[in-house]
Motif scaffolding. Sequence first.
Motif, short mmCIF file in Angstrom:
data_model
loop_
_atom_site.label_atom_id
_atom_site.label_comp_id
_atom_site.label_asym_id
_atom_site.label_seq_id
_atom_site.Cartn_x
_atom_site.Cartn_y
_atom_site.Cartn_z
N LEU A 274 41.92 33.37 43.54
CA LEU A 274 42.86 34.49 43.42
C LEU A 274 42.77 35.33 44.69
O LEU A 274 41.67 35.66 45.15
CB LEU A 274 42.51 35.36 42.21
CG LEU A 274 43.41 36.59 42.02
CD1 LEU A 274 44.79 36.17 41.53
CD2 LEU A 274 42.78 37.57 41.03
N TYR A 275 43.93 35.67 45.24
CA TYR A 275 43.98 36.52 46.43
C TYR A 275 44.66 37.84 46.08
O TYR A 275 45.71 37.86 45.42
CB TYR A 275 44.74 35.83 47.56
CG TYR A 275 43.97 34.71 48.20
CD1 TYR A 275 43.15 34.94 49.31
CD2 TYR A 275 44.03 33.43 47.67
CE1 TYR A 275 42.43 33.92 49.88
CE2 TYR A 275 43.30 32.39 48.25
CZ TYR A 275 42.50 32.65 49.35
OH TYR A 275 41.78 31.63 49.91
N VAL A 276 44.04 38.92 46.54
CA VAL A 276 44.58 40.26 46.31
C VAL A 276 44.56 41.02 47.63
O VAL A 276 43.89 40.62 48.59
CB VAL A 276 43.77 41.04 45.24
CG1 VAL A 276 43.77 40.27 43.92
CG2 VAL A 276 42.34 41.29 45.72
N SER A 277 45.28 42.14 47.68
CA SER A 277 45.32 42.95 48.90
C SER A 277 44.07 43.81 48.99
O SER A 277 43.33 43.99 48.01
CB SER A 277 46.56 43.84 48.90
OG SER A 277 46.44 44.86 47.92
N ARG B 136 35.23 43.02 44.33
CA ARG B 136 34.66 42.12 43.32
C ARG B 136 34.65 40.69 43.85
O ARG B 136 35.42 40.32 44.72
CB ARG B 136 35.45 42.22 42.02
CG ARG B 136 35.42 43.61 41.40
CD ARG B 136 36.19 43.67 40.10
NE ARG B 136 35.73 42.69 39.13
CZ ARG B 136 36.18 42.62 37.87
NH1 ARG B 136 37.12 43.48 37.47
NH2 ARG B 136 35.71 41.72 37.05
N THR B 137 33.80 39.86 43.27
CA THR B 137 33.73 38.45 43.67
C THR B 137 34.35 37.53 42.63
O THR B 137 34.67 36.39 42.95
CB THR B 137 32.27 38.02 43.89
OG1 THR B 137 31.52 38.25 42.67
CG2 THR B 137 31.64 38.83 45.03
N GLU B 138 34.53 38.03 41.42
CA GLU B 138 35.17 37.22 40.39
C GLU B 138 35.88 38.10 39.39
O GLU B 138 35.61 39.30 39.28
CB GLU B 138 34.14 36.32 39.68
CG GLU B 138 33.05 37.09 38.96
CD GLU B 138 32.05 36.15 38.28
OE1 GLU B 138 31.82 35.04 38.82
OE2 GLU B 138 31.51 36.52 37.23
N VAL B 139 36.80 37.48 38.65
CA VAL B 139 37.60 38.21 37.68
C VAL B 139 38.00 37.23 36.59
O VAL B 139 38.14 36.02 36.83
CB VAL B 139 38.83 38.85 38.36
CG1 VAL B 139 39.77 37.78 38.89
CG2 VAL B 139 39.57 39.77 37.41
N LEU C 156 40.80 36.03 33.54
CA LEU C 156 42.26 36.09 33.36
C LEU C 156 42.71 37.30 32.55
O LEU C 156 43.70 37.95 32.92
CB LEU C 156 42.75 34.79 32.72
CG LEU C 156 42.79 33.56 33.64
CD1 LEU C 156 43.13 32.30 32.84
CD2 LEU C 156 43.81 33.76 34.75
N PRO C 157 42.06 37.65 31.45
CA PRO C 157 42.51 38.83 30.70
C PRO C 157 42.51 40.11 31.53
O PRO C 157 43.34 41.00 31.30
CB PRO C 157 41.49 38.92 29.56
CG PRO C 157 41.04 37.51 29.35
CD PRO C 157 40.98 36.93 30.73
N GLU C 158 41.62 40.19 32.54
CA GLU C 158 41.56 41.39 33.38
C GLU C 158 42.76 41.50 34.31
O GLU C 158 42.99 42.56 34.90
CB GLU C 158 40.28 41.37 34.21
CG GLU C 158 39.01 41.57 33.42
CD GLU C 158 37.78 41.55 34.32
OE1 GLU C 158 37.26 42.64 34.64
OE2 GLU C 158 37.36 40.44 34.72
N LEU C 159 43.53 40.41 34.43
CA LEU C 159 44.67 40.42 35.33
C LEU C 159 45.95 40.94 34.68
O LEU C 159 46.98 41.05 35.34
CB LEU C 159 44.92 39.01 35.88
CG LEU C 159 43.80 38.40 36.71
CD1 LEU C 159 44.16 36.99 37.16
CD2 LEU C 159 43.48 39.27 37.92
N LEU D 4 38.88 35.98 45.24
CA LEU D 4 38.02 36.08 44.07
C LEU D 4 38.00 34.76 43.29
O LEU D 4 39.01 34.05 43.23
CB LEU D 4 38.51 37.19 43.11
CG LEU D 4 38.42 38.65 43.56
CD1 LEU D 4 39.57 39.01 44.48
CD2 LEU D 4 38.44 39.56 42.33
N ASN D 5 36.88 34.46 42.70
CA ASN D 5 36.80 33.36 41.74
C ASN D 5 37.40 33.83 40.43
O ASN D 5 37.26 35.00 40.06
CB ASN D 5 35.34 32.95 41.50
CG ASN D 5 34.74 32.25 42.70
OD1 ASN D 5 35.32 31.32 43.24
ND2 ASN D 5 33.59 32.74 43.14
#
Length: 313
Positions: free
Chosen positions: A177-180, A188-191, A193-196, A264-265
């Motif tokens: 996953l790529y974010v700005s 963060r290093t991981e996230v 799916l529900p957090e998205l 992020l993973n």
Amino acid sequence: MKIHFLDYILVTAHSPSITAAAEQLFLCQTTLSAAIKSVEQELNITIFERNRQGIRLTEDGRKFIALADEIMQRYREMQELSSDHVRPMNRSFTLLAHPIACARYSFPLVKAYQRIAPYASLSIVECPGDQMLEQLTQGKARIGIGQALTSELGDYMKRYQDAGLTVEPLATERSYLYVSSSSRLTGRTEVSLPELQGEYLAMTPHGFQVYQRDELYRYLPHYSIFSNDHLVRQAIIEGNMIAFHTSGSPGDDWFNTDGKLCRLNVVGRNNSSMCHCLVYAAGMAYSVLTHKLLDCIRETLSAPGGRGCPSNV
């Protein structure tokens, strides 16, 4: 015997039919057939057997192709000695590539092949994954770079092998996953799916196919589809959107070379690994240049430094 007739026959030997070969050579079928017949009559042999399925080489034809390929190689070497620098006869090859592979490997492949076969032309044609098998079996090309989820690789290989094609898995990469840099997820290093939930997803048309198959819409119902990866990346930076992309190790993260994105993973996301595969017709009498192309693809896909721009998954 005219020297360019040998080149015509070499191209035809790697095509499923006279018609397909004529299209590749930009000749009418009658002209190509006449050239082949002229050589067959001169040598009193039959090079191709013709049937409803197309053409195939005879035993004499296989011997002829081996000799013709060697002759053309030597002919090109002689042309290089010309004081007038006459350009050697050109051989053209078409390579089908899955959209992700096309974006990732096109430039490294062309550059590498030009180095080892400077008088051969390589055309890389983007081919959707669901059309690759049909295009190869119909003779639109003899070589392709396909892609399959690692969890579905066995079924993928069996489907192609049942159609008479050879499949070589070469490179496997994960989806991240790529974010700005301004995202709430930065740092963060991981996230999971529900957090998205609540985020806005950017993707390419191919990415949309994966989006539907993986049921990502349960967590990310809001999305926009962009025509290419450059626009997807721009949407992340300027629109604070998020995107899934395949990538290699942190040192091989070509989607984030300038460090403007955070990677992020994603915990709990299945089917996140992709495998790039070399696919080609089995049992063919390939020329030296074709074998060089196959080796070039193997080396380029296996070398971390040879990867091009990552593509959306």
